[in-house]
Write an enzyme that holds these catalytic residues in place. Structure first.
Site, mmCIF file in Angstrom:
data_model
loop_
_atom_site.group_PDB
_atom_site.id
_atom_site.type_symbol
_atom_site.label_atom_id
_atom_site.label_comp_id
_atom_site.label_asym_id
_atom_site.label_seq_id
_atom_site.Cartn_x
_atom_site.Cartn_y
_atom_site.Cartn_z
ATOM 1 N N HIS A 134 0.850 -1.199 0.000
ATOM 2 C CA HIS A 134 0.000 0.000 0.000
ATOM 3 C C HIS A 134 0.887 1.251 0.000
ATOM 4 O O HIS A 134 1.932 1.270 0.645
ATOM 5 C CB HIS A 134 -0.933 0.009 1.217
ATOM 6 N N GLU B 70 -3.229 1.891 -7.642
ATOM 7 C CA GLU B 70 -3.632 3.100 -6.930
ATOM 8 C C GLU B 70 -2.632 4.220 -7.215
ATOM 9 O O GLU B 70 -1.517 4.207 -6.678
ATOM 10 C CB GLU B 70 -3.649 2.847 -5.419
HETATM 11 C C1 PEP Z 1 -6.729 3.401 -0.066
HETATM 12 O O1 PEP Z 1 -6.507 3.559 1.116
HETATM 13 O O2 PEP Z 1 -6.278 2.405 -0.639
HETATM 14 C C2 PEP Z 1 -7.527 4.392 -0.787
HETATM 15 C C3 PEP Z 1 -7.724 4.237 -2.064
HETATM 16 O O3 PEP Z 1 -8.016 5.470 -0.059
HETATM 17 P P1 PEP Z 1 -9.114 6.548 -0.558
HETATM 18 O O4 PEP Z 1 -10.266 5.743 -1.150
HETATM 19 O O5 PEP Z 1 -9.519 7.261 0.681
HETATM 20 O O6 PEP Z 1 -8.485 7.405 -1.584
#
Ligand code: PEP
Length: 254
Positions: A96, A173
């Site tokens: 992450h 992400e």
């Molecule tokens: C995450 O913690 O993986 C995330 C995507 O957070 P958020 O949805 O708050 O951007």
């Protein structure tokens, strides 16, 4: 392709709050569609409570947000895959961006954690993604390649090909979209997910077509269905908007 909706509760919720949210989710997800999984990455202290609330609901799983790549030992503050499983977890998050960028985990550590967790009976949601500076300097593909190559080059023979099906998912992400309210646009998501898929094909061959790639970064009830409609988006990883059960249920239902 399996569809996955994952909640990352980060460092939020007491045990009682987590149990309440998990019970609300379980009540809302009694009739899970075939081929869909929902998982909650809970704080360590609440994994047992969430597992108890999910007990018996097919397709609902609980995971840990981190683990250390050793069975046991003098690693103060860390937790092993066996401990997570003992608490009721079947999944774990690795890589992450908050672990990479706040806790300083490098690609090699993420790879060790991913492989050790898989070898020790946990399924893994491996997170990858570029920073804004990396994207703006045209390094998206190179960053995703470096992050995935580190993991796949550490994979032992027994964890190649079909052995990864149902056990490994990837969360793309963009770091600049996490918790910022800035969701990546459709062009950016399509470009990044196509890159992730082709890199997975390079490293995992044909099995890559059955490894779900989730999008994460400021997913909300009002953008979830548009994101899910994009090519190579097989699920969503949700932070802030997963803290309220009703909001996460809306995202799953979208
Ligand atoms: C995450 O913690 O993986 C995330 C995507 O957070 P958020 O949805 O708050 O951007």
């Amino acid at each position: 392709m399996q569809k996955i909706f994952a909640a990352n509760w980060k460092m939020y919720k007491t045990r009682a709050q987590a149990a309440q949210s998990a019970a609300d989710l379980a009540a809302g997800l009694r009739a899970m569609p075939e081929g869909q999984s929902v998982m909650v990455f809970a704080p360590f202290t609440a994994i047992g409570d969430v597992a108890a609330a999910f007990n018996g609901v097919p397709g609902l799983f609980v995971g840990g947000q981190n683990c250390y790549p050793a069975a046991e030992g003098a690693f103060t503050g860390e937790i092993s895959p066996a401990m997570l499983r003992d608490a009721g977890a079947s999944w774990v998050l690795t890589g992450h961006s908050e672990r990479r960028h706040i806790m300083g985990e490098d690609d090699a550590m993420v790879a060790r954690k991913t492989v050790f967790a898989l070898e020790n009976g946990l399924n893994v949601l491996l997170c990858i993604g570029e920073t804004l500076a990396e994207r703006e300097s045209g390094k998206l593909h190179a960053v995703l390649e470096r992050q995935l190559e580190a993991v796949f080059s550490a994979m032992p023979e027994g964890l190649r090909g079909e052995a990864l099906e149902g056990r490994l998912a990837v969360g793309y992400e963009p770091v600049w979209a996490i918790g910022t309210g800035k969701v990546a646009g459709p062009v950016e998501v399509i470009e990044s997910h196509a890159a992730a898929r082709s890199l997975l094909q390079k490293f995992a061959g044909e099995t890559a077509n059955r490894l779900p790639v989730l999008y994460g970064g400021s997913v909300k009830p009002n953008n979830a269905s548009a994101l899910m409609a994009l090519d190579n988006v097989d699920g969503l990883l949700v932070g802030g908007a997963s803290l309220e059960a009703q909001s996460f249920l809306q995202i799953i239902g979208a």
